[in-house]
Structure formats: structure tokens, C-alpha cells
Scaffold this motif. Structure first.
Motif, PDB file in Angstrom:
ATOM      1  N   ARG A 159       3.763   6.743   2.011  1.00 18.60           N
ATOM      2  CA  ARG A 159       3.046   6.432   0.771  1.00 18.60           C
ATOM      3  C   ARG A 159       2.971   7.663  -0.122  1.00 18.60           C
ATOM      4  N   GLU A 160       2.651   8.817   0.474  1.00 16.53           N
ATOM      5  CA  GLU A 160       2.566  10.045  -0.310  1.00 16.53           C
ATOM      6  C   GLU A 160       3.912  10.407  -0.926  1.00 16.53           C
ATOM      7  N   GLU A 203       6.449   8.315  -1.632  1.00 20.30           N
ATOM      8  CA  GLU A 203       6.768   7.365  -2.698  1.00 20.30           C
ATOM      9  C   GLU A 203       5.928   7.631  -3.937  1.00 20.30           C
ATOM     10  N   LEU A 204       4.667   7.984  -3.718  1.00 19.71           N
ATOM     11  CA  LEU A 204       3.784   8.269  -4.848  1.00 19.71           C
ATOM     12  C   LEU A 204       4.283   9.468  -5.638  1.00 19.71           C
ATOM     13  N   GLN A 205       4.729  10.501  -4.929  1.00 27.39           N
ATOM     14  CA  GLN A 205       5.272  11.680  -5.608  1.00 27.39           C
ATOM     15  C   GLN A 205       6.547  11.325  -6.374  1.00 27.39           C
ATOM     16  N   SER A 215       8.743   0.023  -5.233  1.00 25.35           N
ATOM     17  CA  SER A 215       7.812   0.899  -4.531  1.00 25.35           C
ATOM     18  C   SER A 215       6.531   0.144  -4.193  1.00 25.35           C
ATOM     19  N   VAL A 228       3.793   1.015  -5.056  1.00 24.00           N
ATOM     20  CA  VAL A 228       2.927   1.156  -6.223  1.00 24.00           C
ATOM     21  C   VAL A 228       2.695  -0.182  -6.906  1.00 24.00           C
ATOM     22  N   ARG A 249      -2.306  11.391  -9.029  1.00 20.72           N
ATOM     23  CA  ARG A 249      -2.069  10.464  -7.920  1.00 20.72           C
ATOM     24  C   ARG A 249      -2.970   9.236  -7.983  1.00 20.72           C
ATOM     25  N   VAL A 265      -2.542   4.764  -9.476  1.00 19.62           N
ATOM     26  CA  VAL A 265      -2.368   3.438  -8.882  1.00 19.62           C
ATOM     27  C   VAL A 265      -3.685   2.652  -8.870  1.00 19.62           C
TER      28      VAL A 265
END
Length: 311
Positions: free
Chosen positions: A84-85, A87-89, A172, A174, A262, A265
Motif C-alpha cells: 500500500r505504501e 502504491e501510494l508513493q 491502484s 487508491v 499521503r 486518499v
């Protein structure tokens, strides 16, 4: 079983507690075995040993299952969090790229602004628009049509593809966490940007065919052609206004989302940005206080829109 909601961990805890309870029972039975040995009651001793072994084995098995499940799901949860981290980045990096690529595109809208807002902020005729862009006739209309054709050469409508934000989200996680209204507004604006650019290409072609090969200032002297040119000009202005409204709102939204870091979302849509307005100028005036407080890189989000009020 939904482990992310905690139900799985309740099951694991239950297995471990039941296993521990069985081990305690086996210890109690073992005490009874000791008494049977002391009293030399062989039959009861064998029976109690049988129960003790069953309880202890079941207890160890259940505790082992519980501990194994806990380790497995702890590792799985850790891996999911890391994914998750990551993909978030990645999405944030793509969002930053969209903002960086979209900002230069806004500069091309200046030429539309000069035409649309001449004589006051543009308002489409069906809403009562009275500015110069809407009311010009005769020779001035011809000059206006000529300027529009010059703008066509300077603006590459394909550049507005840089504002297609949904591509960065749709593959993603997201997408599952993004506010539904925000996602709907992103997709809707992309659709309207695509519609506006497609229609503008047709509008330009229709205007060129109407004017023909002669100077626009001369062609408008023909009443029929003048009427047709006026209609084509109004069509271009309608689609150009739609394009600049949706393009600037899309870039403003992307910049505002990026400014949330971050936490974007979980961001709740801001009405000053998302709500439809009667005109482009109304939206700009209403969203400016919010956008000037949001930053992307070294500047605020409103500055990225490259809008200069036409006097």
C-alpha cells in the motif's frame, strides 16, 4: 473471514484461549492421575491418563494453529501495508507529474481568455451573456473570427490529455479508498474535456468552411454568411469556455490532492473546487481562497491555473 476488520484475529485469539484451557484441564486431570497412582486404582488411572493425553494434545494443536495463523496473517498484513505504501508513493509521484505537465498547458488558455473575456467575464448567450465576445457583429465579427483562426494554430488540443488523472488511479488500491464524489467528478471532467476538444476541432473546421478562402472581415458583409459565421463563433466560444473551465478545475483538483500528501486518499471534496458554477469567473473567485492555501512545489495551486483577468 475478514481479517482486516479484526474478525480473523478474534478467531485466532479464541483458538489460543481454548487450547490454553484444554492444557489447564489436562493439568487438573494429571493431578487426579497422581491421586489414582497413590490410591493404587489402576482402572481409573488408565482412564484419566487417556483423558489427560487427549486434552493436552488438543490444547497444543489448537495453540499451534492459533500461533501459526497469527504469524501468517501478521506477515500478510505487513506485506499488504508495504504494498500500500509503495502504491501510494507511486500514485503521488504520478500526480505530481500530472500537475507539472498540466501547468504549461494552462498557458495556452490565455489566448482563449483574451477572446472570451473581452468586454467582461464570458457568459454563454443562453445565460444572458452580454460581453463583447457574444455581441460583436459586422466587420468586428470578421476580425473576431480571424483571431479565432489564429488561436487554433497556437493551441494543441491534444496537450489536454495531460490532465487525464483517472489513468493514475484506476489500476491502484487508491480507487477503492478515494471519495466516490471526487472520483466521479474526476471522470466527468475528463469526459467533458474530451468532448470540448473534439467539438472544437469540428467547430474550427466548420468556421473555415463558412469563411472560405476570403478575408473574414469581407465575408461577413454577406448577411447569410455573416449569420453562419456568428453561429460558428458562438459554438467555438461555448466549447472553449467548457474546455477552460474543466481543464482548470482538473488541474486545481490534482494540485489540491497532491497538497494533501499521503492523506489525499481520505480527503473530502471541497465544494469551492467541486461545485459547478454559473461561469468560469464565478468558479475562479470562489475557489481562489482555497487554492491559494494549497501548494504544489514552490507555488500555490491558483497560480498554476495561469489566469489573468482581462480588463
Amino acid at each position: 473471514m475478514d481479517f482486516s476488520a479484526g474478525h480473523g484475529y478474534l478467531l485466532i485469539g479464541g483458538l489460543i484461549l481454548i487450547g490454553a484451557g484444554l492444557l489447564i484441564i489436562s493439568l487438573i486431570v494429571n493431578l487426579r492421575v497422581a491421586h489414582s497412582v497413590r490410591d493404587d486404582v489402576r482402572h481409573r488411572e488408565k482412564l484419566l491418563e487417556y483423558y489427560r493425553n487427549i486434552f493436552s494434545q488438543l490444547g497444543v494443536i489448537l495453540i499451534g494453529i492459533g500461533v501459526s495463523l497469527f504469524i501468517f496473517f501478521f506477515q500478510q498484513n505487513y506485506q499488504d501495508q508495504r504494498k500500500r505504501e509503495t502504491e501510494l508513493q507511486q500514485v503521488l509521484a504520478k500526480l505530481a507529474a500530472r500537475v507539472a505537465r498540466g501547468a504549461p498547458v494552462m498557458q495556452s488558455l490565455d489566448e482563449f481568455d483574451e477572446l472570451l473575456d473581452e468586454g467582461g467575464p464570458y457568459l454563454s448567450p443562453d445565460l444572458g451573456g452580454k460581453n463583447t465576445a457574444v455581441t460583436l457583429q459586422g466587420t468586428e465579427l470578421g476580425k473576431q473570427a480571424a483571431k479565432i483562426l489564429l488561436v487554433e494554430r497556437d493551441i494543441d488540443l491534444g496537450d489536454f490529455e495531460a490532465l487525464n488523472l483517472s489513468r493514475d488511479f484506476e489500476s491502484s488500491f487508491v480507487l477503492n479508498e478515494l471519495d466516490p464524489r471526487l472520483w466521479f467528478d474526476i471522470v466527468r471532467d475528463e469526459s467533458e474535456i474530451k468532448y470540448a476538444t473534439t467539438q472544437l476541432a469540428f467547430d474550427y473546421k466548420d468556421l473555415q468552411q463558412t469563411i472560405g478562402g476570403g478575408p473574414a472581415e469581407t465575408v461577413v458583409a454577406d448577411p447569410e454568411k455573416g449569420r453562419r459565421i456568428k453561429q460558428e463563433v458562438l459554438d467555438i466560444f461555448y466549447d472553449a469556455d467548457l474546455l477552460r473551465q474543466r481543464a482548470r478545475r482538473q488541474l486545481a483538483r490534482a494540485c489540491w490532492l497532491f497538497g494533501q500528501g499521503r492523506g489525499f486518499v481520505k480527503a473530502v471534496p471541497v465544494d469551492e473546487i467541486e461545485a459547478d458554477a454559473k461561469s468560469h469567473q464565478v468558479w475562479l473567485d470562489r475557489s481562489k481562497p482555497v487554492l491559494t492555501q494549497s501548494r504544489s512545489g514552490s507555488g500555490d495551486c491558483f497560480a498554476l491555473l495561469q489566469y489573468k483577468r482581462v480588463s
